[in-house]
Motif scaffolding. Structure first.
Motif, PDB file in Angstrom:
ATOM      1  N   LYS A   1      17.416   3.720  -7.616  1.00 52.03           N
ATOM      2  CA  LYS A   1      16.195   4.292  -8.183  1.00 52.03           C
ATOM      3  C   LYS A   1      16.164   5.819  -8.016  1.00 52.03           C
ATOM      4  O   LYS A   1      15.648   6.530  -8.860  1.00 52.03           O
ATOM      5  CB  LYS A   1      14.971   3.649  -7.530  1.00 52.03           C
TER       6      LYS A   1
ATOM      7  N   HIS B   1       8.850  -1.317  -2.379  1.00 49.77           N
ATOM      8  CA  HIS B   1       8.810  -2.135  -3.591  1.00 49.77           C
ATOM      9  C   HIS B   1       7.464  -2.823  -3.765  1.00 49.77           C
ATOM     10  O   HIS B   1       6.961  -3.004  -4.871  1.00 49.77           O
ATOM     11  CB  HIS B   1       9.934  -3.174  -3.513  1.00 49.77           C
ATOM     12  N   SER B   2       6.852  -3.234  -2.645  1.00 43.62           N
ATOM     13  CA  SER B   2       5.564  -3.936  -2.736  1.00 43.62           C
ATOM     14  C   SER B   2       4.896  -3.952  -1.367  1.00 43.62           C
ATOM     15  O   SER B   2       5.544  -3.734  -0.345  1.00 43.62           O
ATOM     16  CB  SER B   2       5.770  -5.372  -3.226  1.00 43.62           C
TER      17      SER B   2
ATOM     18  N   GLY C   1       0.794   2.952  -5.267  1.00 43.23           N
ATOM     19  CA  GLY C   1       0.609   3.572  -6.588  1.00 43.23           C
ATOM     20  C   GLY C   1       1.956   3.971  -7.182  1.00 43.23           C
ATOM     21  O   GLY C   1       3.007   3.605  -6.665  1.00 43.23           O
ATOM     22  N   GLU C   2       1.885   4.715  -8.254  1.00 46.35           N
ATOM     23  CA  GLU C   2       3.109   5.153  -8.938  1.00 46.35           C
ATOM     24  C   GLU C   2       4.016   5.948  -8.004  1.00 46.35           C
ATOM     25  O   GLU C   2       5.227   5.761  -7.975  1.00 46.35           O
ATOM     26  CB  GLU C   2       2.737   6.068 -10.123  1.00 46.35           C
ATOM     27  N   GLY C   3       3.403   6.817  -7.232  1.00 47.32           N
ATOM     28  CA  GLY C   3       4.199   7.718  -6.401  1.00 47.32           C
ATOM     29  C   GLY C   3       4.440   7.210  -4.993  1.00 47.32           C
ATOM     30  O   GLY C   3       4.896   7.965  -4.133  1.00 47.32           O
TER      31      GLY C   3
ATOM     32  N   HIS D   1      12.868   3.006  -1.425  1.00 48.12           N
ATOM     33  CA  HIS D   1      11.437   3.039  -1.787  1.00 48.12           C
ATOM     34  C   HIS D   1      10.730   1.756  -1.371  1.00 48.12           C
ATOM     35  O   HIS D   1      11.361   0.743  -1.082  1.00 48.12           O
ATOM     36  CB  HIS D   1      11.275   3.267  -3.291  1.00 48.12           C
TER      37      HIS D   1
END
Lengths: 589, 589
Positions: free
Chosen positions: A271, A249-250, A66-68, A247
């Motif tokens: 980021k 990425h996918s 999700g976004e977070g 983070h």
């Protein structure tokens, strides 16, 4: 519905793998058999009652990005907290950092049950345990102090970041970069793929162990360093600071283990933070990262072997339950009215007995490997070295044979279910989908075979493996001497298999001695299976000898008179297949 | 991306399976080799260019059940129309009803390519062909006139409705009811499960062949009748009338073949029409339905075998392409700069050569089965009977061995891909998901083994199989006599395998003679594999003898010196495994 086979696990630990003697010799301090039984019982309860329902639902739901960041399936974060609060994460970890310091044997037995409960869920803790061990073995005191206690308690989880698009089995091609900073830390830049539990919402921080290369590092695998890179930086007082520049990425769309997030991780793209570069801390020495990583990989390999055992057990339980209920046709000798349960058909019975034998064989191999690890820590000097070699020898077999068996048994489980096996709701297909990764990750089974042949057989000039084979022979001799008619041809067949193993081993050692590497490696995979099958026969026999139960005898006999028939073919392929393989490469051109 | 192996298919048909001699003896009228080649070429083009892209996308999308019935994936209805317009549906069907009357050999070769293009898509046509054959063989003239031409042209598709929740492998438990009506038709009531392409939007009518039981029918399998039950009733003038009282109630959520709708069908619940009951027409005689169904099941079994061959071929192509590109590590003997393509690693080469050999072996077995079917139709008297027995013998082996190989090769294909193999986008995992149903449907491979041992071996008092084994021996003798050094130990190994097959066969025949059914059936599955492996060796050798290409020789040698090593173990399990299996049943209690 999976039920942890606590009794069988306890029996195998004590009477086959060596826990019984180790306890009575006091190798584990004041650890008592009662405590062992209580731990196994409670682990089994937790696995069956708490993990199974959430595990199945979670694999249907899947992890989502999700976004977070990554969101685990419903209930998993809470399940993880309850599991960690139970102290399970630190079961075998160092007491100095809050662990319980219990033997690996108990830990792998528990791992078997967690994986039986949910393989996808258990992947997270497995990675955390491996990372904690690597940090414990190689990290500087200050780094350990800051991170290890929370990794041991499970308050923070951890990951292993090895693979990149061009660096899988061969990590020499690794490109992730680490730049030195003035304060002794590093800035990490790069992309990592297939990172299991690379992001999630179960803990408020995640500790990534990341392999990367310094700008002035030598090329290839001798220029790789290991870094600890937390998701959130940790302040002096232990509280969480800024988000680090990394983070997910996918997520990968995979054949199985859908509840377990498999992440592509990006380090240092700017980021997060005020300047690009994820802040990392060196573990061990610069350019010695691979050696540090191998610490955790060995135990991770055994942990993956446990996935094979667990899924094989779950598949067997499921197929057995179905075969007892489902009625079709009339089996030979069926005299009651109506159709017989399919378990009465010889073909179905053959599948189920094969599943049982292979599951118990692979379990014994993994537990014996854990025993060797424990003994290498709890003994000293030559004895410790002996068991370190034993653990090293057994690790690739435990990983590869058990995961191959996991796939084989899960596929047989589908077959027993007939058409129902192909329907997802039945759950049999999920077991195959989930376990199919296990022969691939933590070093493909082909890599394990290379390791077994080229690094493990030559230990002590070949004398370690020779001594081990003699131990196996002693089991066959004891079967013979037992004069128990229920063993049938077990002694003869087992001795035959051991002879096949011995001949194949000597052939490989002599080829290695001649430097004929291609010839030796041509049969490495069949050799690995030959070893695993022979151990299956020997360990089943050892269990049957320790016990008056006719059923162990019968299962051993079945394995010896059916499954071990394959060893002659495997030996012949190892010692006689290389030339034809070399010639047949022409068909691949 | 799958490319139809047209050259290899043509070679196997002509030089291994017997199409060459059959053509030159004029068995198929004026069918020429040129026409054969042109048909294969065009089928291969259609499969690779038109089916592959829509097939992959369609399996991702899946078939859906909407308000108005089942909707196939985007583009499939149109793909089907183009395929049917190409005349492919009637390739081997009777010219009297609009077919082309070409040999089954050509049809199965085309089927291999369609399945390589899309197994999910091809399932629809396969069922239609089988239904058309059953109707052709057993239907009354008027019924055939009304339905058969459109089933042959493909304007209407058709299905087989056998399975019910309590009637799978054993159809004796069937409950679907057929009530007689005054006009000679019947009303059908019941539920059928696992109905492949049971509903869809590709044709404006669907012809269901349905097994059901008359109210006064004897119990068990002798009380089953076969009915033709159209989705839309057909008026005298051939135009479509009212919707018949049947529908798809739900779709299964399956491990694979997601583009192919697997339906639960409800007959006669009153959803359509003025009174409940789906109108059906008897095919053949009352209570003789199973015999009619077996007509179509035999060919359907061979067609399922082709799925195994096709998926094995597709998996091999995909793995080979990946292994040539992907670079990791340095294989023994690799002297160039950088990492070697993984195909250079002996372990990877072993997997790929094994995949090749098993694929070509299973292909040859299926084509030889089709040849026998053709010869049983195109010859007369004793010759026709001989080939009918050959077809009957080879059918269970073609079905079971090829589908087992399909699963095995697809799983090896995943392994060659390493981590990429577990990612759905790669496509390797889909092949395993799709093919895993093939060892189950159209009679599980265990059922095939029972058929092989109890019904096929005793043909002509065992003399048919004995004669076949002598034919195989002649191939081994010819290899020996060829004195081609590239064959290595092929002659010896192949003779050894044939001897194993012969001994196992005689043992089974003698057990059947004694009425020791449980003993015979205990080894039925290993026997089936023993037969398939031996045939693989013999057919590879036959091809290599027909051809000066060193590569065929090398592949044959690899199979003989590696894969055939397993036959001794299989024979030993067949002839010596029953007692231990019987004893080990205790562990299942």
């Amino acid at each position: 519905m999976y039920k942890a086979p606590v009794e069988e696990i306890a029996f195998t630990l004590k009477h086959v793998a060596g826990l019984g003697p180790a306890l009575s010799e006091g190798r584990f301090g004041d650890l008592s058999e009662d405590l062992v039984d209580a731990i196994l019982e409670e682990a089994g309860r937790f696995a069956a009652e708490e993990m199974v329902p959430l595990g199945e639902a979670g694999d249907r739901q899947g992890a989502k990005l999700g976004e977070g960041g990554v969101v685990l399936p419903t209930g998993w974060a809470d399940l993880y907290r309850r599991w960690a609060e139970g102290g399970w994460n630190g079961l075998a970890l160092d007491a100095e950092y809050g662990g319980q310091g219990l033997p690996q044997m108990l830990n792998v037995a528990a791992l078997e049950m967690w994986n039986g409960g949910s393989m996808s869920f258990t992947l997270g803790p497995v990675l955390t345990m491996g990372a904690a061990e690597a940090l414990h073995a190689h990290g500087a005191a200050a780094l350990k102090e800051r991170f290890l206690p929370k990794m041991v308690s499970g308050e923070w989880m951890a990951t292993m970041n090895l693979t990149e698009p061009a660096a899988g089995s061969d990590l020499g091609g690794l490109r992730t970069r680490a730049d030195r900073r003035d304060d002794g830390s590093y800035r990490i830049f790069g992309q990592k793929i297939y990172i299991t539990w690379g992001d999630h919402d179960a803990t408020d921080n995640i500790v990534h162990l990341v392999l990367a290369r310094l700008p002035d590092a030598p090329a290839g695998s001798r220029g790789i360093s290991l870094f600890l890179v937390p998701k959130f930086l940790v302040k002096e007082d232990g509280s969480l600071g800024a988000r680090n520049d990394l983070h997910c990425h996918s997520l990968e769309h995979k054949l199985g283990i859908h509840g377990s997030p498999t992440c592509t991780m990006i380090y240092g793209d700017g980021k997060f933070g005020d300047e690009p570069g994820a802040i990392g801390y060196l573990i061990g020495e610069e350019n010695k990262g691979l050696a540090c990583m191998f610490t955790m990989m060995n135990n991770a390999r055994l942990a993956v072997g446990m996935q094979g055992v667990a899924i094989a057990e779950a598949a067997t339980q499921k197929a057995l339950a179905y075969a007892r209920e489902r009625r079709q046709g009339k089996a030979p000798g069926w005299t009651e009215a109506g159709m017989s349960p399919i378990i009465e058909h010889p073909d179905v019975a053959r599948m189920l007995v094969t599943m049982k034998a292979l599951t118990q064989g692979s379990r014994a191999i993994c537990y014996a490997c854990a025993h060797a690890i424990d003994m290498s820590h709890h003994l000293e000097g030559a004895e410790a070295r002996h068991f370190a070699e034993r653990a090293a020898l057994l690790t690739p077999i435990a990983k590869s044979f058990s995961t191959d068996i996991g796939v084989e048994v899960a596929s047989l489980g589908i077959q027993v279910h007939g058409g129902m096996g192909f329907i997802e709701e039945t759950g049999a297909a999920r077991l195959l989908r989930d376990i199919r990764i296990a022969p691939i990750y933590e070093g493909t089974n082909g890599i394990q075979a290379i390791d077994l042949v080229t690094r493990k057989l030559p230990q002590s000039g070949g004398d370690h493996v020779r001594g081990f084979i003699e131990e196996l022979k002693a089991v066959a001799v004891a079967v013979d001497a037992s004069n128990r008619p229920g063993f049938g041809e077990t002694a003869t067949r087992l001795l035959g298999a051991i002879k096949d193993l011995q001949e194949a081993t000597e052939w490989l050692l002599s080829k290695l001695g001649e430097g004929a590497l291609a010839e030796a490696l041509s049969g490495a995979t069949p050799y690995q299976r030959l070893f695993g099958l022979t151990l299956t026969g020997a360990y089943l026999a050892k269990g049957a000898l320790a016990d008056g139960d006719d059923r162990r005898e019968a299962l051993t006999r079945f394995a010896a008179e059916n499954l071990l028939a394959e060893t002659a073919a495997l030996k012949s392929t190892v010692t006689g297949g290389a030339a034809s393989l070399a010639a047949a490469r022409a068909v691949l051109a």
